[in-house]
Design a protein around this motif. Structure first.
Motif, PDB file in Angstrom:
ATOM      1  N   UNK A 214       0.824  -1.217   0.000  1.00 31.19           N
ATOM      2  CA  UNK A 214       0.000   0.000   0.000  1.00 31.19           C
ATOM      3  C   UNK A 214       0.854   1.261   0.000  1.00 31.19           C
ATOM      4  N   UNK A 215       0.291   2.339  -0.535  1.00 28.70           N
ATOM      5  CA  UNK A 215       0.833   3.687  -0.400  1.00 28.70           C
ATOM      6  C   UNK A 215       0.229   4.341   0.837  1.00 28.70           C
ATOM      7  N   UNK A 216       0.964   5.248   1.464  1.00 23.23           N
ATOM      8  CA  UNK A 216       0.468   6.044   2.594  1.00 23.23           C
ATOM      9  C   UNK A 216       1.130   7.421   2.535  1.00 23.23           C
TER      10      UNK A 216
ATOM     11  N   UNK B  40      -1.926  10.246  -5.165  1.00 25.13           N
ATOM     12  CA  UNK B  40      -2.501   9.907  -6.468  1.00 25.13           C
ATOM     13  C   UNK B  40      -1.894   8.579  -6.911  1.00 25.13           C
ATOM     14  N   UNK B  41      -2.721   7.705  -7.441  1.00 29.00           N
ATOM     15  CA  UNK B  41      -2.255   6.453  -8.015  1.00 29.00           C
ATOM     16  C   UNK B  41      -2.568   6.475  -9.496  1.00 29.00           C
ATOM     17  N   UNK B  42      -1.522   6.453 -10.303  1.00 23.19           N
ATOM     18  CA  UNK B  42      -1.672   6.546 -11.765  1.00 23.19           C
ATOM     19  C   UNK B  42      -2.524   7.758 -12.168  1.00 23.19           C
ATOM     20  N   UNK B  43      -2.335   8.852 -11.435  1.00 27.79           N
ATOM     21  CA  UNK B  43      -3.016  10.101 -11.740  1.00 27.79           C
ATOM     22  C   UNK B  43      -4.370  10.264 -11.099  1.00 27.79           C
TER      23      UNK B  43
ATOM     24  N   UNK C 100      16.072  12.257  19.943  1.00 26.45           N
ATOM     25  CA  UNK C 100      16.044  12.594  18.522  1.00 26.45           C
ATOM     26  C   UNK C 100      17.275  13.432  18.193  1.00 26.45           C
ATOM     27  N   UNK C 101      17.947  13.065  17.112  1.00 28.13           N
ATOM     28  CA  UNK C 101      19.161  13.757  16.697  1.00 28.13           C
ATOM     29  C   UNK C 101      18.860  14.696  15.532  1.00 28.13           C
ATOM     30  N   UNK C 102      19.682  15.734  15.324  1.00 27.73           N
ATOM     31  CA  UNK C 102      19.497  16.591  14.151  1.00 27.73           C
ATOM     32  C   UNK C 102      19.516  15.759  12.865  1.00 27.73           C
ATOM     33  N   UNK C 103      18.523  15.963  12.027  1.00 27.81           N
ATOM     34  CA  UNK C 103      18.405  15.193  10.797  1.00 27.81           C
ATOM     35  C   UNK C 103      17.467  14.012  10.887  1.00 27.81           C
ATOM     36  N   UNK C 104      17.078  13.606  12.095  1.00 24.15           N
ATOM     37  CA  UNK C 104      16.138  12.503  12.230  1.00 24.15           C
ATOM     38  C   UNK C 104      14.793  12.873  11.623  1.00 24.15           C
ATOM     39  N   UNK C 105      14.082  11.867  11.157  1.00 20.90           N
ATOM     40  CA  UNK C 105      12.845  12.056  10.403  1.00 20.90           C
ATOM     41  C   UNK C 105      11.677  11.440  11.154  1.00 20.90           C
ATOM     42  N   UNK C 106      10.584  12.199  11.263  1.00 20.05           N
ATOM     43  CA  UNK C 106       9.338  11.705  11.849  1.00 20.05           C
ATOM     44  C   UNK C 106       8.267  11.715  10.773  1.00 20.05           C
ATOM     45  N   UNK C 107       7.648  10.554  10.534  1.00 20.11           N
ATOM     46  CA  UNK C 107       6.478  10.461   9.660  1.00 20.11           C
ATOM     47  C   UNK C 107       5.243  10.558  10.534  1.00 20.11           C
ATOM     48  N   UNK C 108       4.354  11.487  10.223  1.00 23.21           N
ATOM     49  CA  UNK C 108       3.319  11.909  11.172  1.00 23.21           C
ATOM     50  C   UNK C 108       1.973  11.217  11.005  1.00 23.21           C
ATOM     51  N   UNK C 109       1.891  10.188  10.176  1.00 20.31           N
ATOM     52  CA  UNK C 109       0.642   9.468   9.998  1.00 20.31           C
ATOM     53  C   UNK C 109      -0.022   9.794   8.672  1.00 20.31           C
ATOM     54  N   UNK C 110      -0.891   8.889   8.232  1.00 20.71           N
ATOM     55  CA  UNK C 110      -1.545   9.040   6.931  1.00 20.71           C
ATOM     56  C   UNK C 110      -3.052   9.200   7.086  1.00 20.71           C
ATOM     57  N   UNK C 111      -3.685   9.984   6.222  1.00 14.53           N
ATOM     58  CA  UNK C 111      -5.146  10.085   6.239  1.00 14.53           C
ATOM     59  C   UNK C 111      -5.800   8.876   5.571  1.00 14.53           C
ATOM     60  N   UNK C 112      -7.132   8.867   5.565  1.00 12.61           N
ATOM     61  CA  UNK C 112      -7.879   7.770   4.968  1.00 12.61           C
ATOM     62  C   UNK C 112      -7.654   7.702   3.461  1.00 12.61           C
ATOM     63  N   UNK C 113      -7.917   6.526   2.915  1.00 15.00           N
ATOM     64  CA  UNK C 113      -7.803   6.344   1.475  1.00 15.00           C
ATOM     65  C   UNK C 113      -6.616   5.515   1.047  1.00 15.00           C
TER      66      UNK C 113
ATOM     67  N   UNK D  38       2.642   0.562 -11.525  1.00 11.57           N
ATOM     68  CA  UNK D  38       1.901   1.730 -11.053  1.00 11.57           C
ATOM     69  C   UNK D  38       2.853   2.889 -10.761  1.00 11.57           C
ATOM     70  N   UNK D  39       2.286   4.078 -10.762  1.00 11.34           N
ATOM     71  CA  UNK D  39       3.000   5.288 -10.342  1.00 11.34           C
ATOM     72  C   UNK D  39       2.227   5.928  -9.197  1.00 11.34           C
ATOM     73  N   UNK D  40       2.921   6.221  -8.107  1.00  8.45           N
ATOM     74  CA  UNK D  40       2.285   6.823  -6.939  1.00  8.45           C
ATOM     75  C   UNK D  40       2.903   8.191  -6.683  1.00  8.45           C
ATOM     76  N   UNK D  41       2.046   9.141  -6.340  1.00 10.53           N
ATOM     77  CA  UNK D  41       2.488  10.514  -6.065  1.00 10.53           C
ATOM     78  C   UNK D  41       1.948  10.961  -4.720  1.00 10.53           C
ATOM     79  N   UNK D  42       2.811  11.551  -3.909  1.00  5.76           N
ATOM     80  CA  UNK D  42       2.424  12.237  -2.677  1.00  5.76           C
ATOM     81  C   UNK D  42       2.591  13.726  -2.926  1.00  5.76           C
ATOM     82  N   UNK D  43       1.540  14.469  -2.698  1.00  7.49           N
ATOM     83  CA  UNK D  43       1.561  15.912  -2.952  1.00  7.49           C
ATOM     84  C   UNK D  43       1.112  16.640  -1.692  1.00  7.49           C
TER      85      UNK D  43
END
Length: 253
Positions: free
Chosen positions: A108-110, A184-187, A215-228, A236-241
């Motif tokens: 899945x994409x998120x 977006x999935x395939x547009x 947490x160190x400088x440069x560390x990355x936090x992913x904050x969760x995904x919405x529905x869908x 396939x091509x997936x886009x996060x915008x």
């Protein structure tokens, strides 16, 4: 606002500042401090890499109410942030290929907003937490959904190589509390929400995580995904915008 990239050119892998349609070479990861060292590149001369070099990638699950409702991992709103780790080896840059592992039947994409830390952060109060942020970026928390469900804990389902696309750049100075976030999935539009719809706001997330791990400088936090969220397959091509940041596009192989 400023935009920073990591890129590969003929000379090797470098950090740069993107402004006025050109790339200016800088000395180091900007989340840890940098200097302008000279040398300019045209975008056509470089290949973009993930604009982060974290010691760790900390992810937040189930942070949008409507996503909890569609999730296979919970039946109610969590009482505190649900966190897990992706290894840095899962990082993938803009235009990179997401590899669909043979061991999974559903990947899945998120779409997620990524927070890049700018200072060492431990035991931080929520009211101070945002002072530790360097910038933001687009992320895709790629997930082998069947393996996530099978394993109960999420390390394998979330941790494959190429399962953390990030980019196209790190943006500083952006008001990030109410941004449109889409995938977006395939547009075709598949996810559409706003970062203001998070259950636990960003300051709460940083404070909570900092009381578990430094947490160190440069560390990355992913904050969760919405529905869908939904499956993607090879070809396939997936886009996060994300509003104010840009577009992260990756193909699946």
């Amino acid at each position: 606002m400023e935009r920073f990239i990591r890129f590969e050119a003929a000379e090797g892998r470098e950090w740069g500042k993107f402004e006025d349609g050109r790339i200016i070479k800088i000395s180091d990861n900007p989340a840890r401090g940098y200097e302008i060292i000279g040398g300019e590149f045209e975008p056509s001369q470089v290949r973009l890499l993930p604009p982060v070099q974290p010691t760790k990638i900390v992810c937040v699950g189930l942070n949008y109410r409507a996503h909890v409702a569609e999730s296979q991992s919970a039946t109610k709103i969590p009482e505190e942030p649900v966190i897990f780790i992706k290894p840095p080896s899962s990082l993938l840059g803009p235009g990179g290929k997401i590899v669909h592992p043979e061991s999974s039947e559903r990947v899945d994409y998120e779409a997620e907003l990524g927070i890049i830390m700018g200072q060492k952060c431990s035991q931080v109060a929520e009211v101070e937490a945002e002072d530790y942020i360097f910038g933001v970026t687009c992320c895709n928390d790629v997930t082998a959904r069947d393996l996530q469900k099978k394993d109960v804990q999420w390390t394998r389902g979330k941790g494959f190589d190429t399962f953390c696309p990030v980019g196209p750049w790190a943006v500083t100075g952006l008001a990030y509390k109410d941004l449109k976030i889409e995938s977006f999935l395939n547009g075709d539009l598949r996810q559409s929400s706003r970062t203001s719809m998070m259950i636990f706001p960003i300051a709460r997330l940083i404070s909570f995580i900092s009381k578990v791990m430094t947490l160190e400088p440069g560390d990355l936090i992913l904050t969760g995904t919405p529905e869908g969220v939904g499956p993607m397959k090879p070809g396939d091509r997936v886009e996060v915008r994300i509003e104010g940041i840009g577009s992260l596009v990756n193909d699946v192989v």
